[in-house]
Design a protein around this motif. Sequence first.
Motif, short mmCIF file in Angstrom:
data_model
loop_
_atom_site.label_atom_id
_atom_site.label_comp_id
_atom_site.label_asym_id
_atom_site.label_seq_id
_atom_site.Cartn_x
_atom_site.Cartn_y
_atom_site.Cartn_z
N GLY A 91 2.82 1.36 -3.61
CA GLY A 91 1.96 1.55 -4.60
C GLY A 91 1.56 3.18 -4.39
O GLY A 91 1.31 3.92 -5.35
N ARG A 92 1.13 3.78 -3.35
CA ARG A 92 0.78 5.05 -3.09
C ARG A 92 1.69 5.92 -3.57
O ARG A 92 1.45 7.06 -4.41
CB ARG A 92 0.33 5.43 -1.61
CG ARG A 92 0.13 6.77 -1.19
CD ARG A 92 0.10 7.15 0.12
NE ARG A 92 -0.10 8.66 0.41
CZ ARG A 92 -0.26 9.29 1.42
NH1 ARG A 92 -0.45 8.56 2.57
NH2 ARG A 92 -0.45 10.48 1.54
N LEU A 100 0.86 -0.99 -0.13
CA LEU A 100 0.04 -0.13 0.14
C LEU A 100 0.93 1.03 -0.05
O LEU A 100 0.67 2.19 -0.85
CB LEU A 100 -1.02 0.00 1.18
CG LEU A 100 -2.12 -1.00 1.23
CD1 LEU A 100 -2.75 -0.93 2.64
CD2 LEU A 100 -3.02 -0.79 0.11
N TYR A 143 8.93 -1.08 -4.17
CA TYR A 143 7.67 -2.05 -5.05
C TYR A 143 8.65 -3.15 -5.44
O TYR A 143 8.14 -4.46 -5.22
CB TYR A 143 7.18 -1.20 -6.03
CG TYR A 143 5.98 -1.68 -6.31
CD1 TYR A 143 4.70 -1.17 -5.64
CD2 TYR A 143 5.71 -3.05 -7.14
CE1 TYR A 143 3.51 -1.69 -6.04
CE2 TYR A 143 4.39 -3.29 -7.37
CZ TYR A 143 3.28 -2.73 -6.96
OH TYR A 143 2.03 -2.80 -7.21
N MET A 194 -4.80 3.78 -5.50
CA MET A 194 -3.32 4.54 -5.25
C MET A 194 -3.28 5.69 -6.23
O MET A 194 -2.81 6.74 -5.86
CB MET A 194 -2.38 3.39 -5.88
CG MET A 194 -2.45 2.22 -5.11
SD MET A 194 -1.87 2.42 -3.22
CE MET A 194 -3.67 2.30 -2.47
#
Length: 322
Positions: A36-37, A33, A212, A246
Motif C-alpha cells: 500500500g505504501r 502495509l 498488492y 499510505m
Amino acid sequence: MITGTLFALAAGLMWGLVFVAPTMLAEYPAVLLTMGRYLAFGLIALPLAWWDRARLAELTRADWVEAAKLALVGNVLYYLCLAAAIQRAGGPLPTMIIGTLPVVIAITANLRNTRAGQRQEGRLPWARLAPSLGLIAAGLACVNHAEVTQLPADTDLLRYGLGALLAVAAVACWTWYPIRNSEWLRLHADRSPRAWATAQGLATLPMAAVGYALFWGWQATQTPAAGATAFAMPFGPQPGLFIGLMLAIGLFASWLGTLCWNEASQRLPPALAGQLIVFETLAALAYAYLWRAQWPGGVTLAGVGLLIAGVVMALRVRPVAH
C-alpha cells in the motif's frame, strides 16, 4: 556540509513516520502495509515524472536497472521486514536494532572505501571516527535499555525472536541501500536528485501493484477461522485511515524523504551520511512517545543527548586521501 546535514535531518523527520503506521494499523498484514505504501508512492511519482520528464529522459537503461534494484531492496524488502518486525516484537526492539544503522553503515562504508576501485574519494580515518561512533553507540544503548524495560512480561519469545531477525534483515537492506545510492549519486553529480527519487518511485510502482494484486488474490482463497471475519479487501477494516496513511507516507516518507536524502548524499561522504540516519531513529522515538501520549524518561533523554553529540562530533571529521 551544513546543507547536506539539514537535508539528512529533513529526511529523518519524514522517515520516522514509517515506524508509527504498523502500530496504528496493527491488524493489517505487513505485506499490505508495504504494498500500500509503495503503490501510493508510485502513483504519486506519475505526475511528478511528467514534471521531471526531461531529466528522466537522460537516464540510461543501466540507470533504470539500478533504480529498480534500489527500489526493491531499499523500499519493498526493507519496509516489509520492518513492518513485520514491529508487529511481532513491538516498537522498542525494532527501533533498537534499526538504531544501530549509523554505526553499521559508517563501518561498512569505510571498509568498502578500502577496496580498490570502489570509491574515488578519501576515507574517514578510524581514529577520528571512533569517538563519534562511541557516543552514538552509547546513546543508542541508553535509549534501547529504557525501551526494552517496558516490554510486557507475557511476551511470546518465539514471535519476539522472529521480530528481532526481521529487524536485522531490515538493517541489512538499509545498510546496502544508502551506500549504493550515495555512490551512484556522487558518481553522477550532474543528475537531478529529485528526478532520481521519482525514478525510484516509478520503478517501485509495478512491484507494489503486482504484490498488492497477489496478496488480494491470496486473501480471497483464505477461509476465516470459526467465529472470525474475513479481512476486508482491498483497503482493510479501516479504509479511511489506511488510505490516508499510505498517501501521507508515500508522499512525505517515500518521495520527499528520498529527495532530501539524495540531496544529502550528493554533499556528504557515505560513511558520514550513514551516521546521519540517526535522525530517523530520533524522529521514530519522538513519534512513538507522541502516539503513546508519554514523556520520555531521563535515561531516554540522556541517550538522545549522546546521539546528537555523536552526530555533531562526526560532522567535524574530514576525509583523508588514500
